[in-house]
Design an enzyme around this catalytic site. Structure first.
Site, PDB file in Angstrom:
ATOM      1  NE  ARG A 163      -4.087  -1.887   0.322  1.00 23.21           N
ATOM      2  CZ  ARG A 163      -4.100  -3.137  -0.179  1.00 23.21           C
ATOM      3  NH1 ARG A 163      -3.081  -3.587  -0.879  1.00 23.21           N
ATOM      4  NH2 ARG A 163      -5.155  -3.904   0.012  1.00 23.21           N
ATOM      5  CB  SER A 236      -8.871  -1.910   4.172  1.00 34.51           C
ATOM      6  OG  SER A 236      -9.113  -3.203   3.668  1.00 34.51           O
ATOM      7  CD  GLU A 332      -6.127   0.706   2.000  1.00 36.34           C
ATOM      8  OE1 GLU A 332      -5.800  -0.409   2.439  1.00 36.34           O
ATOM      9  OE2 GLU A 332      -6.969   0.869   1.111  1.00 36.34           O
TER      10      GLU A 332
HETATM   11  P1  FAD Z   1      -9.298   8.446  -4.847  1.00 38.35           P
HETATM   12  O1  FAD Z   1      -9.972   7.994  -3.625  1.00 38.35           O
HETATM   13  O2  FAD Z   1      -9.980   9.471  -5.677  1.00 38.35           O
HETATM   14  O3  FAD Z   1      -7.842   8.989  -4.441  1.00 38.35           O
HETATM   15  C1  FAD Z   1      -7.032   8.280  -3.526  1.00 38.35           C
HETATM   16  C2  FAD Z   1      -5.695   9.015  -3.375  1.00 38.35           C
HETATM   17  O4  FAD Z   1      -4.963   8.949  -4.604  1.00 38.35           O
HETATM   18  C3  FAD Z   1      -5.844  10.508  -3.065  1.00 38.35           C
HETATM   19  O5  FAD Z   1      -4.825  10.899  -2.160  1.00 38.35           O
HETATM   20  C4  FAD Z   1      -5.646  11.172  -4.420  1.00 38.35           C
HETATM   21  O6  FAD Z   1      -5.155  12.496  -4.321  1.00 38.35           O
HETATM   22  C5  FAD Z   1      -4.637  10.247  -5.080  1.00 38.35           C
HETATM   23  N1  FAD Z   1      -4.799  10.206  -6.552  1.00 38.35           N
HETATM   24  C6  FAD Z   1      -5.951   9.912  -7.208  1.00 38.35           C
HETATM   25  N2  FAD Z   1      -5.733   9.923  -8.537  1.00 38.35           N
HETATM   26  C7  FAD Z   1      -4.422  10.217  -8.715  1.00 38.35           C
HETATM   27  C8  FAD Z   1      -3.612  10.375  -9.879  1.00 38.35           C
HETATM   28  N3  FAD Z   1      -4.100  10.244 -11.102  1.00 38.35           N
HETATM   29  N4  FAD Z   1      -2.311  10.681  -9.692  1.00 38.35           N
HETATM   30  C9  FAD Z   1      -1.795  10.816  -8.442  1.00 38.35           C
HETATM   31  N5  FAD Z   1      -2.522  10.700  -7.321  1.00 38.35           N
HETATM   32  C10 FAD Z   1      -3.819  10.389  -7.454  1.00 38.35           C
HETATM   33  N6  FAD Z   1      -7.865  -0.960  -2.438  1.00 38.35           N
HETATM   34  C11 FAD Z   1      -7.008  -1.995  -2.595  1.00 38.35           C
HETATM   35  O7  FAD Z   1      -5.796  -1.803  -2.755  1.00 38.35           O
HETATM   36  N7  FAD Z   1      -7.465  -3.283  -2.580  1.00 38.35           N
HETATM   37  C12 FAD Z   1      -8.763  -3.575  -2.424  1.00 38.35           C
HETATM   38  O8  FAD Z   1      -9.128  -4.743  -2.410  1.00 38.35           O
HETATM   39  C13 FAD Z   1      -9.684  -2.503  -2.263  1.00 38.35           C
HETATM   40  N8  FAD Z   1     -10.997  -2.759  -2.077  1.00 38.35           N
HETATM   41  C14 FAD Z   1     -11.867  -1.717  -1.916  1.00 38.35           C
HETATM   42  C15 FAD Z   1     -13.225  -2.007  -1.751  1.00 38.35           C
HETATM   43  C16 FAD Z   1     -14.151  -0.985  -1.601  1.00 38.35           C
HETATM   44  C17 FAD Z   1     -15.602  -1.321  -1.416  1.00 38.35           C
HETATM   45  C18 FAD Z   1     -13.710   0.366  -1.613  1.00 38.35           C
HETATM   46  C19 FAD Z   1     -14.699   1.479  -1.484  1.00 38.35           C
HETATM   47  C20 FAD Z   1     -12.360   0.652  -1.762  1.00 38.35           C
HETATM   48  C21 FAD Z   1     -11.416  -0.378  -1.914  1.00 38.35           C
HETATM   49  N9  FAD Z   1     -10.048  -0.141  -2.067  1.00 38.35           N
HETATM   50  C22 FAD Z   1      -9.180  -1.172  -2.266  1.00 38.35           C
HETATM   51  C23 FAD Z   1      -9.523   1.242  -2.017  1.00 38.35           C
HETATM   52  C24 FAD Z   1      -9.618   1.992  -3.365  1.00 38.35           C
HETATM   53  O9  FAD Z   1     -10.516   1.348  -4.221  1.00 38.35           O
HETATM   54  C25 FAD Z   1      -8.265   2.089  -4.050  1.00 38.35           C
HETATM   55  O10 FAD Z   1      -7.352   2.748  -3.217  1.00 38.35           O
HETATM   56  C26 FAD Z   1      -8.368   2.842  -5.383  1.00 38.35           C
HETATM   57  O11 FAD Z   1      -7.168   2.739  -6.085  1.00 38.35           O
HETATM   58  C27 FAD Z   1      -8.732   4.312  -5.196  1.00 38.35           C
HETATM   59  O12 FAD Z   1      -9.015   4.865  -6.455  1.00 38.35           O
HETATM   60  P2  FAD Z   1      -9.805   6.229  -6.618  1.00 38.35           P
HETATM   61  O13 FAD Z   1      -9.704   6.604  -8.062  1.00 38.35           O
HETATM   62  O14 FAD Z   1     -11.146   6.136  -6.065  1.00 38.35           O
HETATM   63  O15 FAD Z   1      -8.892   7.203  -5.752  1.00 38.35           O
HETATM   64  N1  EPU Z   2     -10.719 -11.071   9.850  1.00 36.72           N
HETATM   65  C1  EPU Z   2     -11.489 -11.269  10.972  1.00 36.72           C
HETATM   66  N2  EPU Z   2     -12.595 -10.497  11.117  1.00 36.72           N
HETATM   67  C2  EPU Z   2     -12.980  -9.569  10.218  1.00 36.72           C
HETATM   68  C3  EPU Z   2     -12.186  -9.386   9.073  1.00 36.72           C
HETATM   69  C4  EPU Z   2     -11.054 -10.156   8.909  1.00 36.72           C
HETATM   70  O1  EPU Z   2     -11.177 -12.081  11.827  1.00 36.72           O
HETATM   71  O2  EPU Z   2     -13.997  -8.904  10.445  1.00 36.72           O
HETATM   72  C5  EPU Z   2      -9.500 -11.891   9.674  1.00 36.72           C
HETATM   73  C6  EPU Z   2      -9.730 -13.308   9.195  1.00 36.72           C
HETATM   74  O3  EPU Z   2      -8.809 -14.115   9.899  1.00 36.72           O
HETATM   75  C7  EPU Z   2      -9.308 -13.303   7.746  1.00 36.72           C
HETATM   76  C8  EPU Z   2      -8.234 -12.239   7.730  1.00 36.72           C
HETATM   77  O4  EPU Z   2      -8.637 -11.298   8.736  1.00 36.72           O
HETATM   78  O5  EPU Z   2      -8.859 -14.530   7.331  1.00 36.72           O
HETATM   79  C9  EPU Z   2      -8.056 -11.514   6.421  1.00 36.72           C
HETATM   80  O6  EPU Z   2      -9.302 -10.967   6.016  1.00 36.72           O
HETATM   81  P1  EPU Z   2      -9.612 -10.646   4.492  1.00 36.72           P
HETATM   82  O7  EPU Z   2      -9.286 -11.822   3.647  1.00 36.72           O
HETATM   83  O8  EPU Z   2     -10.974 -10.089   4.415  1.00 36.72           O
HETATM   84  O9  EPU Z   2      -8.547  -9.537   4.133  1.00 36.72           O
HETATM   85  P2  EPU Z   2      -8.054  -8.239   4.894  1.00 36.72           P
HETATM   86  O10 EPU Z   2      -6.682  -8.472   5.394  1.00 36.72           O
HETATM   87  O11 EPU Z   2      -9.068  -7.768   5.865  1.00 36.72           O
HETATM   88  C10 EPU Z   2      -6.918  -7.259   2.776  1.00 36.72           C
HETATM   89  C11 EPU Z   2      -6.874  -5.940   2.068  1.00 36.72           C
HETATM   90  C12 EPU Z   2      -8.102  -5.773   1.201  1.00 36.72           C
HETATM   91  C13 EPU Z   2      -8.146  -6.894   0.175  1.00 36.72           C
HETATM   92  C14 EPU Z   2      -8.181  -8.229   0.927  1.00 36.72           C
HETATM   93  C15 EPU Z   2      -8.085  -9.404  -0.024  1.00 36.72           C
HETATM   94  C16 EPU Z   2      -5.582  -4.414   3.416  1.00 36.72           C
HETATM   95  C17 EPU Z   2      -5.595  -3.259   4.347  1.00 36.72           C
HETATM   96  N3  EPU Z   2      -6.767  -4.860   3.016  1.00 36.72           N
HETATM   97  O12 EPU Z   2      -8.024  -7.205   3.673  1.00 36.72           O
HETATM   98  O13 EPU Z   2      -8.003  -4.533   0.514  1.00 36.72           O
HETATM   99  O14 EPU Z   2      -9.268  -6.793  -0.653  1.00 36.72           O
HETATM  100  O15 EPU Z   2      -7.045  -8.307   1.825  1.00 36.72           O
HETATM  101  O16 EPU Z   2      -6.781  -9.492  -0.492  1.00 36.72           O
HETATM  102  O17 EPU Z   2      -4.517  -4.909   3.068  1.00 36.72           O
HETATM  103  C18 EPU Z   2      -8.512  -2.217   0.716  1.00 36.72           C
HETATM  104  O18 EPU Z   2      -7.294  -2.021   0.691  1.00 36.72           O
HETATM  105  O19 EPU Z   2      -9.350  -1.292   0.759  1.00 36.72           O
HETATM  106  C19 EPU Z   2      -9.007  -3.592   0.687  1.00 36.72           C
HETATM  107  C20 EPU Z   2     -10.297  -3.897   0.773  1.00 36.72           C
END
Ligand code: FAD
Ligand code: EPU
Length: 336
Positions: A163, A236, A332
């Site tokens: 991240r 997250s 994050e």
């Molecule tokens: P924004 O929220 O608009 O911006 C985020 C940051 O990036 C801000 O600081 C902004 O200034 C900067 N930024 C945006 N665009 C640019 C650009 N073009 N150049 C430079 N800086 C820029 N993230 C994960 O890694 N893994 C996941 O599994 C994941 N699951 C998600 C699930 C849900 C339901 C949600 C709501 C979010 C999740 N995220 C996850 C977080 C998010 O989707 C990612 O961080 C995504 O890349 C953000 O994109 P955005 O365009 O919405 O960025």
């Molecule tokens: N867990 C619990 N309780 C909960 C949630 C999670 O006990 O309520 C424990 C479980 O043991 C589970 C483990 O946490 O096995 C991992 O959970 P999960 O697989 O849901 O993944 P995570 O670590 O919570 C990370 C990323 C996610 C990404 C998933 C899948 C970060 C901060 N988050 O979540 O990214 O989608 O793995 O790879 O690294 C995001 O960055 O916004 C995001 C959603």
């Protein structure tokens, strides 16, 4: 390019926070970024994609620049075992994944359904289900807002970490406009995440295709994560903390079932969701700010919570996690 004044950003952030920006512009080509920067040299600026990883605490007194840089996915090199593609930054990330899966190109199928723009993906090195964008990114193209020049970064120069990237470390300096990925036609997907492995088993799939992985990831995500169009959230809220092995061994004595995954330099990555869940916060709600009942790492806005209320809840959780485990949670989500 139109510049709007005093507009609500409610539809431009997935927490659904009704805050306003003094100025708001949508850019569709890189040159417009330079023009905006020259027209408003002194205004604070915020680059915005789809607002799926930001928490606004108050109105933004400056210029919000939303990235909608358009174009098609372009093939820049094709060899027998790989294909290099250039992706315009304003594309919706999931559309890129879907396109790659339709071509049967392996590499990003586990990153399905992550909200946001393609151009934001390198910012925090998006990751899920055993892979990160860093694994396939070969170059990133941006505008340096300090010198107003185009600049390109190799994978190494992006300084990717968990991240993390050079773009996050220099927030606001580089506007990412496009990126190049290397994908692998027909290569069998690698399964490196327990939940994904279990899902494929449950479906009776022994040799998963690229499409199988894509579909399974979508199913897992839909079952666990709240849909931001229904319940405000930014995925997250915290990063998973990385602690020393000694610290982990100590905690294991008290919490024998605490999960931990080996990380570099003899450290261990702990799921923050487990820590928060175990501390009793899962499903907690105060007013309209809460902790998602199915994933404790996701903070939610049930409707009318303010950015401050969500932030305050996150501070309470951080303090409690520190008291219990001596672990400091790092957000994050980008607080604005
Ligand atoms: P924004 O929220 O608009 O911006 C985020 C940051 O990036 C801000 O600081 C902004 O200034 C900067 N930024 C945006 N665009 C640019 C650009 N073009 N150049 C430079 N800086 C820029 N993230 C994960 O890694 N893994 C996941 O599994 C994941 N699951 C998600 C699930 C849900 C339901 C949600 C709501 C979010 C999740 N995220 C996850 C977080 C998010 O989707 C990612 O961080 C995504 O890349 C953000 O994109 P955005 O365009 O919405 O960025
Ligand atoms: N867990 C619990 N309780 C909960 C949630 C999670 O006990 O309520 C424990 C479980 O043991 C589970 C483990 O946490 O096995 C991992 O959970 P999960 O697989 O849901 O993944 P995570 O670590 O919570 C990370 C990323 C996610 C990404 C998933 C899948 C970060 C901060 N988050 O979540 O990214 O989608 O793995 O790879 O690294 C995001 O960055 O916004 C995001 C959603």
């Amino acid at each position: 390019m139109k510049i709007k004044e005093k507009i609500s950003l409610r539809q431009f952030n997935t927490f659904g926070l009704d805050i306003s920006a003094d100025y708001f512009a949508i850019v569709t080509e890189p040159q417009q970024i330079i023009k905006l920067r020259k027209t408003f040299p002194d205004l604070p600026k915020l680059i915005l994609g789809e607002g799926s990883n930001v928490l606004f605490l108050e109105d933004f007194h400056g210029l919000v620049v939303r990235n909608e840089i358009k174009g098609d996915i372009e093939i820049i090199d094709r060899q027998t075992d790989y294909v290099d593609i250039r992706i315009p930054g304003g594309m919706h990330w999931h559309d890129v994944v879907t396109y790659a899966v339709e071509q049967n190109w392996q590499g990003i199928e586990s990153l399905a359904l992550i909200p946001g723009k393609a151009g934001t993906a390198p910012f925090q090195n998006i990751g899920a289900y055993g892979t990160e964008i860093a694994a396939v990114l070969i170059a990133c193209h941006a505008i340096d807002l300090k010198n107003l020049t185009p600049v390109s970064f190799t994978n190494e120069q992006c300084a990717f970490g968990y991240r993390d990237s050079i773009f996050k470390q220099n927030k606001g300096r580089y506007f990412i406009t496009s990126m190049d990925l290397r994908l692998y036609p027909g290569r069998p997907p690698r399964i490196r995440y327990r939940a994904l492995e279990n899902k494929l088993k449950e479906k009776g799939i022994k040799k998963p295709s690229i499409l199988d992985v894509y579909q399974s990831v979508i199913e897992i995500r839909r079952a666990k994560l709240p849909d931001p169009t229904v319940t405000g959230n930014a995925g997250s809220f915290f990063k998973n903390p990385i602690i020393s092995r000694e610290h982990y061994e100590q905690l294991k004595k008290k919490y024998p079932d605490m999960p931990g995954y080996p990380f570099t330099d003899n450290r261990v990555k702990i799921p923050a969701g487990w820590l928060i869940d175990r501390a009793g916060w899962k499903g907690f709600r105060e007013g309209d700010a809460g902790v998602h009942p199915k994933q404790a790492l996701v903070l939610v806005n049930y409707g009318k919570a303010s950015g401050y209320e969500i932030f305050k809840l996150s501070e309470r959780i951080r303090a409690d996690i520190f008291d219990r485990y001596h672990i400091e949670l790092e957000r994050e989500v980008q607080v604005v």
